[in-house]
Design a protein around this motif. Structure first.
Motif, PDB file in Angstrom:
ATOM      1  N   SER A  90      -5.761  12.065   1.500  1.00  0.00           N
ATOM      2  CA  SER A  90      -7.024  11.497   1.034  1.00  0.00           C
ATOM      3  C   SER A  90      -6.849  10.427  -0.041  1.00  0.00           C
ATOM      4  O   SER A  90      -7.822  10.015  -0.655  1.00  0.00           O
ATOM      5  CB  SER A  90      -7.912  12.612   0.487  1.00  0.00           C
ATOM      6  OG  SER A  90      -7.258  13.240  -0.602  1.00  0.00           O
ATOM      7  N   SER A  91      -5.616   9.974  -0.282  1.00  0.00           N
ATOM      8  CA  SER A  91      -5.397   9.035  -1.377  1.00  0.00           C
ATOM      9  C   SER A  91      -4.472   7.890  -0.961  1.00  0.00           C
ATOM     10  O   SER A  91      -3.314   8.106  -0.624  1.00  0.00           O
ATOM     11  CB  SER A  91      -4.798   9.783  -2.575  1.00  0.00           C
ATOM     12  OG  SER A  91      -4.585   8.898  -3.647  1.00  0.00           O
ATOM     13  N   THR A  92      -5.026   6.673  -1.009  1.00  0.00           N
ATOM     14  CA  THR A  92      -4.250   5.465  -0.726  1.00  0.00           C
ATOM     15  C   THR A  92      -4.342   4.546  -1.930  1.00  0.00           C
ATOM     16  O   THR A  92      -5.431   4.256  -2.418  1.00  0.00           O
ATOM     17  CB  THR A  92      -4.804   4.732   0.516  1.00  0.00           C
ATOM     18  OG1 THR A  92      -4.724   5.625   1.632  1.00  0.00           O
ATOM     19  CG2 THR A  92      -4.013   3.477   0.814  1.00  0.00           C
ATOM     20  N   GLU A  93      -3.175   4.123  -2.417  1.00  0.00           N
ATOM     21  CA  GLU A  93      -3.136   3.204  -3.551  1.00  0.00           C
ATOM     22  C   GLU A  93      -2.802   1.807  -3.043  1.00  0.00           C
ATOM     23  O   GLU A  93      -1.915   1.638  -2.207  1.00  0.00           O
ATOM     24  CB  GLU A  93      -2.051   3.640  -4.556  1.00  0.00           C
ATOM     25  CG  GLU A  93      -2.314   5.006  -5.143  1.00  0.00           C
ATOM     26  CD  GLU A  93      -1.156   5.515  -5.989  1.00  0.00           C
ATOM     27  OE1 GLU A  93      -1.384   6.456  -6.751  1.00  0.00           O
ATOM     28  OE2 GLU A  93      -0.014   4.999  -5.870  1.00  0.00           O
ATOM     29  N   THR A 130       0.848  -1.186   0.000  1.00  0.00           N
ATOM     30  CA  THR A 130       0.000   0.000   0.000  1.00  0.00           C
ATOM     31  C   THR A 130       0.884   1.236   0.000  1.00  0.00           C
ATOM     32  O   THR A 130       1.908   1.265   0.676  1.00  0.00           O
ATOM     33  CB  THR A 130      -0.897   0.001   1.253  1.00  0.00           C
ATOM     34  OG1 THR A 130      -1.700  -1.180   1.233  1.00  0.00           O
ATOM     35  CG2 THR A 130      -1.812   1.213   1.282  1.00  0.00           C
ATOM     36  N   ASN A 131       0.491   2.240  -0.777  1.00  0.00           N
ATOM     37  CA  ASN A 131       1.166   3.529  -0.785  1.00  0.00           C
ATOM     38  C   ASN A 131       0.168   4.606  -0.384  1.00  0.00           C
ATOM     39  O   ASN A 131      -0.886   4.736  -1.006  1.00  0.00           O
ATOM     40  CB  ASN A 131       1.679   3.876  -2.193  1.00  0.00           C
ATOM     41  CG  ASN A 131       2.746   2.919  -2.672  1.00  0.00           C
ATOM     42  OD1 ASN A 131       3.767   2.750  -2.049  1.00  0.00           O
ATOM     43  ND2 ASN A 131       2.501   2.280  -3.808  1.00  0.00           N
ATOM     44  N   THR A 135     -13.371   3.365  -8.853  1.00  0.00           N
ATOM     45  CA  THR A 135     -11.989   3.077  -8.478  1.00  0.00           C
ATOM     46  C   THR A 135     -11.149   3.162  -9.746  1.00  0.00           C
ATOM     47  O   THR A 135     -11.490   2.567 -10.763  1.00  0.00           O
ATOM     48  CB  THR A 135     -11.855   1.668  -7.859  1.00  0.00           C
ATOM     49  OG1 THR A 135     -12.650   1.614  -6.674  1.00  0.00           O
ATOM     50  CG2 THR A 135     -10.414   1.332  -7.528  1.00  0.00           C
ATOM     51  N   LEU A 136     -10.056   3.919  -9.677  1.00  0.00           N
ATOM     52  CA  LEU A 136      -9.126   4.003 -10.792  1.00  0.00           C
ATOM     53  C   LEU A 136      -8.206   2.790 -10.714  1.00  0.00           C
ATOM     54  O   LEU A 136      -7.632   2.505  -9.662  1.00  0.00           O
ATOM     55  CB  LEU A 136      -8.313   5.290 -10.703  1.00  0.00           C
ATOM     56  CG  LEU A 136      -7.491   5.663 -11.921  1.00  0.00           C
ATOM     57  CD1 LEU A 136      -8.391   5.917 -13.127  1.00  0.00           C
ATOM     58  CD2 LEU A 136      -6.665   6.898 -11.632  1.00  0.00           C
ATOM     59  N   ASN A 161      -6.979   2.717  -6.806  1.00  0.00           N
ATOM     60  CA  ASN A 161      -7.133   3.921  -5.996  1.00  0.00           C
ATOM     61  C   ASN A 161      -8.585   4.363  -6.086  1.00  0.00           C
ATOM     62  O   ASN A 161      -9.065   4.729  -7.160  1.00  0.00           O
ATOM     63  CB  ASN A 161      -6.196   5.018  -6.512  1.00  0.00           C
ATOM     64  CG  ASN A 161      -6.145   6.214  -5.590  1.00  0.00           C
ATOM     65  OD1 ASN A 161      -6.978   6.385  -4.717  1.00  0.00           O
ATOM     66  ND2 ASN A 161      -5.159   7.067  -5.812  1.00  0.00           N
ATOM     67  N   ARG A 162      -9.283   4.330  -4.958  1.00  0.00           N
ATOM     68  CA  ARG A 162     -10.700   4.703  -4.937  1.00  0.00           C
ATOM     69  C   ARG A 162     -10.832   6.203  -5.183  1.00  0.00           C
ATOM     70  O   ARG A 162     -10.221   7.017  -4.500  1.00  0.00           O
ATOM     71  CB  ARG A 162     -11.315   4.327  -3.599  1.00  0.00           C
ATOM     72  CG  ARG A 162     -12.781   4.593  -3.544  1.00  0.00           C
ATOM     73  CD  ARG A 162     -13.404   3.953  -2.320  1.00  0.00           C
ATOM     74  NE  ARG A 162     -14.692   3.489  -2.742  1.00  0.00           N
ATOM     75  CZ  ARG A 162     -15.065   2.240  -2.846  1.00  0.00           C
ATOM     76  NH1 ARG A 162     -14.244   1.301  -2.524  1.00  0.00           N
ATOM     77  NH2 ARG A 162     -16.255   1.918  -3.256  1.00  0.00           N
TER      78      ARG A 162
END
Length: 171
Positions: free
Chosen positions: A88-91, A82-83, A126-127, A119-120
């Motif tokens: 507001s952004s977690t990949e 996880t990155n 979700t992208l 990435n939601r």
């Protein structure tokens, strides 16, 4: 002629060769008339800077830019990481396949790793970025799609490697 061993490398650096002067040309959405050229221009503070604004590095954990690991060991199917790229952004990344062959207009490659990054964007979308790395070559394919909450995937754009030139391979 000496037969070379074709076992995939455990070296993460082999899946994104970074050196000043390395260049890759990608076709956008399969069109030969729409290309993106990426060239490594300089190395500074441990990162290789390219002409597209990218900054990449390889460390003991994987291939990364300033915010995220794009590829992380071990190079085995199912490996996940996880990155957190912003507040507001977690990949979420997962290796879909490792040590498999892949193809692009630039050629056929025997040892590739396919990674999916999710990435939601919001409650409905979700992208999804699917990245394919070839050993000794680098990134050979990028597929971006939007996945709806019902599971439907809407392709957005894709790039595929058309040609490349690495400093030590002469290709």
């Amino acid at each position: 002629m000496v037969e070379q061993e074709t076992r995939p490398s455990d070296s993460l650096a082999a899946y994104y060769p970074l050196a000043v002067g390395n260049r890759w040309t990608y076709r956008v959405n399969g069109r030969a008339d729409r290309t993106v050229d990426v060239e490594v221009l300089k190395e500074e503070d441990g990162y290789f800077h390219d002409n597209q604004g990218g900054q990449l590095s390889v460390d003991g954990f994987g291939v990364r830019d300033r915010k995220r690991y794009l590829l992380r060991g071990p190079l085995t199917q199912g490996n996940q990481w996880t990155n957190v790229v912003s507040v507001s952004s977690t990949e979420r990344y997962r290796i879909l396949q490792a040590g498999v062959p892949c193809e692009a207009p630039a050629g056929s490659f025997p040892h590739c790793v396919r990674v999916e990054a999710r990435n939601r964007v919001d409650g409905e979308t979700t992208l999804v970025n699917a990245l394919t790395f070839a050993e000794g070559v680098g990134l050979v394919r990028i597929e971006v799609s939007a996945e709806k909450s019902n599971g439907e995937r809407l392709p957005q754009t894709w790039l595929e490697l058309a040609s490349y030139k690495l400093q030590d391979s002469g290709r």
